[in-house]
Design an enzyme around this catalytic site. Structure first.
Site, mmCIF file in Angstrom:
data_model
loop_
_atom_site.group_PDB
_atom_site.id
_atom_site.type_symbol
_atom_site.label_atom_id
_atom_site.label_comp_id
_atom_site.label_asym_id
_atom_site.label_seq_id
_atom_site.Cartn_x
_atom_site.Cartn_y
_atom_site.Cartn_z
ATOM 1 N NE ARG A 237 6.732 6.053 -0.474
ATOM 2 C CZ ARG A 237 7.059 6.791 -1.539
ATOM 3 N NH1 ARG A 237 8.202 6.621 -2.162
ATOM 4 N NH2 ARG A 237 6.253 7.741 -1.961
ATOM 5 C CD GLU A 266 13.171 7.453 2.750
ATOM 6 O OE1 GLU A 266 12.666 8.551 2.484
ATOM 7 O OE2 GLU A 266 13.139 6.492 1.979
ATOM 8 C CG HIS A 284 13.066 9.178 -1.147
ATOM 9 N ND1 HIS A 284 12.158 8.637 -0.280
ATOM 10 C CD2 HIS A 284 12.424 9.240 -2.349
ATOM 11 C CE1 HIS A 284 11.017 8.398 -0.917
ATOM 12 N NE2 HIS A 284 11.157 8.761 -2.182
HETATM 13 P P1 NAP Z 1 1.792 1.570 -9.950
HETATM 14 O O1 NAP Z 1 1.683 1.829 -11.408
HETATM 15 O O2 NAP Z 1 0.556 1.620 -9.112
HETATM 16 O O3 NAP Z 1 2.491 0.140 -9.761
HETATM 17 C C1 NAP Z 1 2.548 -0.503 -8.528
HETATM 18 C C2 NAP Z 1 2.866 -1.971 -8.776
HETATM 19 O O4 NAP Z 1 3.001 -2.611 -7.513
HETATM 20 C C3 NAP Z 1 1.791 -2.725 -9.544
HETATM 21 O O5 NAP Z 1 2.425 -3.530 -10.516
HETATM 22 C C4 NAP Z 1 1.135 -3.619 -8.498
HETATM 23 O O6 NAP Z 1 0.654 -4.781 -9.137
HETATM 24 C C5 NAP Z 1 2.337 -3.871 -7.583
HETATM 25 N N1 NAP Z 1 1.942 -4.280 -6.246
HETATM 26 C C6 NAP Z 1 1.107 -3.648 -5.390
HETATM 27 N N2 NAP Z 1 0.971 -4.366 -4.264
HETATM 28 C C7 NAP Z 1 1.746 -5.466 -4.416
HETATM 29 C C8 NAP Z 1 2.020 -6.598 -3.603
HETATM 30 N N3 NAP Z 1 1.467 -6.735 -2.386
HETATM 31 N N4 NAP Z 1 2.860 -7.555 -4.076
HETATM 32 C C9 NAP Z 1 3.429 -7.422 -5.287
HETATM 33 N N5 NAP Z 1 3.212 -6.371 -6.103
HETATM 34 C C10 NAP Z 1 2.367 -5.412 -5.674
HETATM 35 O O7 NAP Z 1 2.811 2.565 -9.257
HETATM 36 P P2 NAP Z 1 4.069 3.320 -9.903
HETATM 37 O O8 NAP Z 1 3.635 4.624 -10.452
HETATM 38 O O9 NAP Z 1 4.810 2.383 -10.749
HETATM 39 O O10 NAP Z 1 4.892 3.644 -8.545
HETATM 40 C C11 NAP Z 1 5.273 2.594 -7.692
HETATM 41 C C12 NAP Z 1 5.784 3.130 -6.373
HETATM 42 O O11 NAP Z 1 7.103 3.624 -6.535
HETATM 43 C C13 NAP Z 1 5.015 4.309 -5.760
HETATM 44 O O12 NAP Z 1 3.860 3.880 -5.084
HETATM 45 C C14 NAP Z 1 6.052 4.923 -4.851
HETATM 46 O O13 NAP Z 1 5.927 4.408 -3.538
HETATM 47 C C15 NAP Z 1 7.383 4.491 -5.444
HETATM 48 N N6 NAP Z 1 8.147 5.638 -5.959
HETATM 49 C C16 NAP Z 1 9.337 5.926 -5.398
HETATM 50 C C17 NAP Z 1 10.067 7.009 -5.872
HETATM 51 C C18 NAP Z 1 11.385 7.367 -5.274
HETATM 52 O O14 NAP Z 1 11.710 8.527 -5.262
HETATM 53 N N7 NAP Z 1 12.170 6.398 -4.830
HETATM 54 C C19 NAP Z 1 9.566 7.810 -6.883
HETATM 55 C C20 NAP Z 1 8.359 7.469 -7.437
HETATM 56 C C21 NAP Z 1 7.640 6.385 -6.962
HETATM 57 P P3 NAP Z 1 -0.561 -5.662 -8.528
HETATM 58 O O15 NAP Z 1 -1.643 -4.701 -8.189
HETATM 59 O O16 NAP Z 1 -0.901 -6.632 -9.626
HETATM 60 O O17 NAP Z 1 0.022 -6.355 -7.353
HETATM 61 C C1 8YV Z 2 8.972 11.903 -3.722
HETATM 62 C C2 8YV Z 2 8.349 9.691 -4.422
HETATM 63 O O1 8YV Z 2 7.645 12.243 -3.688
HETATM 64 O O2 8YV Z 2 6.755 10.066 -6.112
HETATM 65 C C3 8YV Z 2 7.050 9.438 -5.099
HETATM 66 O O3 8YV Z 2 6.307 8.581 -4.593
HETATM 67 O O4 8YV Z 2 8.754 8.987 -3.550
HETATM 68 C C4 8YV Z 2 9.186 10.828 -4.793
HETATM 69 O O5 8YV Z 2 8.968 11.294 -6.075
HETATM 70 C C5 8YV Z 2 9.763 13.102 -3.977
HETATM 71 O O6 8YV Z 2 11.053 12.737 -3.677
HETATM 72 C C6 8YV Z 2 9.317 14.281 -3.129
HETATM 73 O O7 8YV Z 2 9.765 14.193 -1.853
#
Ligand code: NAP
Ligand code: 8YV
Length: 318
Positions: A237, A266, A284
Site C-alpha cells: 500500500r 492514488e 495499482h
Molecule cells: P498477509 O498474509 O496478512 O501478510 C501480511 C504480512 O505483513 C505478514 O507477514 C505480517 O507479519 C506483516 N506485517 C503486518 N504488520 C507489519 C508491521 N507493522 N511490520 C512488519 N510487518 C508487518 O497479507 P497478504 O495476503 O500477503 O497481503 C499483503 C498486503 O498486500 C495486503 O494487505 C494488501 O494491502 C497488499 N496487496 C496489494 C496488491 C496490489 O494490487 N498492489 C494486491 C494484493 C495485496 P507480522 O504479523 O508478523 O508482522
Molecule cells: C485491488 C489490492 O483490490 O487485493 C488488494 O488488496 O490492492 C488489489 O488486488 C484490486 O486492484 C482492485 O481494485
C-alpha cells in the site's frame, strides 16, 4: 407463492464489469455513485441494505452508521485497510476479502517491477522507440544491475511475501525477511530490524498489510540504510512508504531506484517521480490479470452467497 425478496446490496465504487453482472444476477444492487447526494440517499434508504460490496474505495464509519441493518461487507481485494474493522467488529458485521487467489499475480508483478527497475527495461524501451539506438553520437544504453544471485529483503512474509520468496529461489537470490514476528515454517533468515534488513539488501520488496500499523514503515532512515546501490519495490500500500522521503532519497541519489505499484494518494503520483528514469511506475495493477480478477470476483460472490445462506464466509478479514 411469493419468493423471498433478494438481499439488497450497496455497491461502493465501480467494480469489474463481470462482477457487477454477477452481483445483479443474484441481488438487488444499488450503486451509491448513482445517487446525486449519496449521504441523503443513505439517510433515506440505508435501512434496506444488508450487504455492501467495495474495493479500494473502502467504506467509511459514517457510511456504516447510515446502514443500520448491514450484516456483511464483501471486499474485492485482500487488503481491507479502507474498512474500519473496529467499527465492523463492534457491530458484528462480517467482512469478506479475497486472499490467496491473487498471490501469484502480485508476486509476479513484484518481479516485473524489480527486473524493470534493475535492468531499466521501460527506459530501454523508450530509448528504442525514440530511435536513439544506433544513432551517431548516441552512447550505447547504460548498463543495468544483475538480479540473479542478488540479496532480496522481503518486508512482510505473509501469503504474498512467501510467494515472492519462492519466485526468488528461481533467481538464486540470497533472501532475508522482516515482519513483527518470525514465521515458524520459513527457511529464510529473519531480521528483527528493518533498518538492518535494508542495509543488507540489494532489493527491498514491501508486501505488508496497509493501515495505521504500517504507516510510513519505510521512512528516511530505512532508505538511508538501503543506500545508493539499493532498490525499493512496493506492491503493498502507498501508505507504507513515506512518499516525500522516497522522493527526496531518489532525487538525492540516496537509493538506486524504485518500482512502485501503489502510492499514498492514488491515483495521484508525485510529479517528481514522473521525470525520473530510475523509477518504474504502475497504476495499482499487481493483481490485474483476467484470471486473477475473475477469481477475486468469484470470491466476492462466494463470500456473499455463503453468508446469506449459512452466515459463514469463505475468507473473512479480521
Ligand atoms: P498477509 O498474509 O496478512 O501478510 C501480511 C504480512 O505483513 C505478514 O507477514 C505480517 O507479519 C506483516 N506485517 C503486518 N504488520 C507489519 C508491521 N507493522 N511490520 C512488519 N510487518 C508487518 O497479507 P497478504 O495476503 O500477503 O497481503 C499483503 C498486503 O498486500 C495486503 O494487505 C494488501 O494491502 C497488499 N496487496 C496489494 C496488491 C496490489 O494490487 N498492489 C494486491 C494484493 C495485496 P507480522 O504479523 O508478523 O508482522
Ligand atoms: C485491488 C489490492 O483490490 O487485493 C488488494 O488488496 O490492492 C488489489 O488486488 C484490486 O486492484 C482492485 O481494485
Amino acid at each position: 407463492m411469493n419468493t423471498p425478496e433478494r438481499p439488497h446490496i450497496l455497491q461502493i465504487g465501480p467494480l469489474l464489469p463481470l462482477l457487477e453482472t454477477w452481483l445483479r444476477d443474484r441481488y438487488v444492487v444499488c450503486l451509491l455513485d448513482d445517487a446525486p447526494d449519496p449521504a441523503a440517499f443513505l439517510a433515506e434508504q440505508g435501512a434496506r441494505f444488508t450487504g455492501a460490496v467495495t474495493s479500494l474505495f473502502g467504506i467509511s464509519a459514517e457510511q456504516i452508521a447510515a446502514l443500520p441493518n448491514l450484516r456483511i461487507i464483501s471486499n474485492f481485494g485482500v487488503g481491507v485497510d479502507k474498512i474500519p474493522l473496529e467499527v465492523t467488529r463492534a457491530r458484528d458485521i462480517a467482512v469478506g476479502n479475497t486472499p490467496d487467489v491473487l498471490n501469484d499475480c502480485v508476486a509476479d508483478t513484484a518481479f516485473a517491477l524489480l527486473l524493470g527497475v534493475a535492468r531499466a527495461t521501460p527506459e530501454a524501451d523508450r530509448y528504442v522507440r525514440a530511435g536513439r539506438w544506433g544513432q551517431p553520437g548516441q552512447n550505447s544504453f547504460h548498463l543495468g544491475r544483475k538480479v540473479s544471485g542478488a540479496r532480496l529483503g522481503i518486508v512482510g512474509l505473509g501469503r504474498i511475501g512467501k510467494t515472492i520468496a519462492r519466485r526468488a529461489l528461481g533467481f538464486e537470490m540470497d533472501l532475508r525477511y522482516h515482519a513483527r514476528h518470525p514465521v515458524a515454517d520459513a527457511p529464510w533468515q529473519y531480521e528483527s530490524s528493518l533498518v538492518e534488513l535494508a542495509r543488507w539488501a540489494d532489493f527491498l520488496v514491501v508486501i505488508t498489510a496497509g493501515g495505521a500499523g504500517t504507516r510510513h514503515l519505510i521512512n528516511g532512515p530505512v532508505l538511508d540504510a538501503l543506500g545508493p546501490r539499493g532498490f525499493l519495490i512496493n506492491v503493498s500500500r502507498g501508505s507504507v512508504v513515506d512518499e516525500q522521503a522516497l522522493v527526496r532519497a531518489l532525487a538525492e541519489k540516496k537509493i538506486a531506484g524504485a518500482g512502485l505499484d501503489v502510492f499514498e494518494n492514488e491515483p495521484r503520483v508525485p510529479a517528481e517521480l514522473l521525470t525520473m528514469d530510475n523509477v518504474v511506475l504502475l497504476p495499482h495493477i499487481a493483481s490485474g490479470t483476467e484470471e486473477t480478477r475473475q477469481a477475486m470476483a468469484q470470491r466476492v460472490i462466494d463470500n456473499l452467497d455463503l453468508f446469506f445462506a449459512e452466515r459463514r464466509l469463505v475468507s473473512e478479514a479480521r
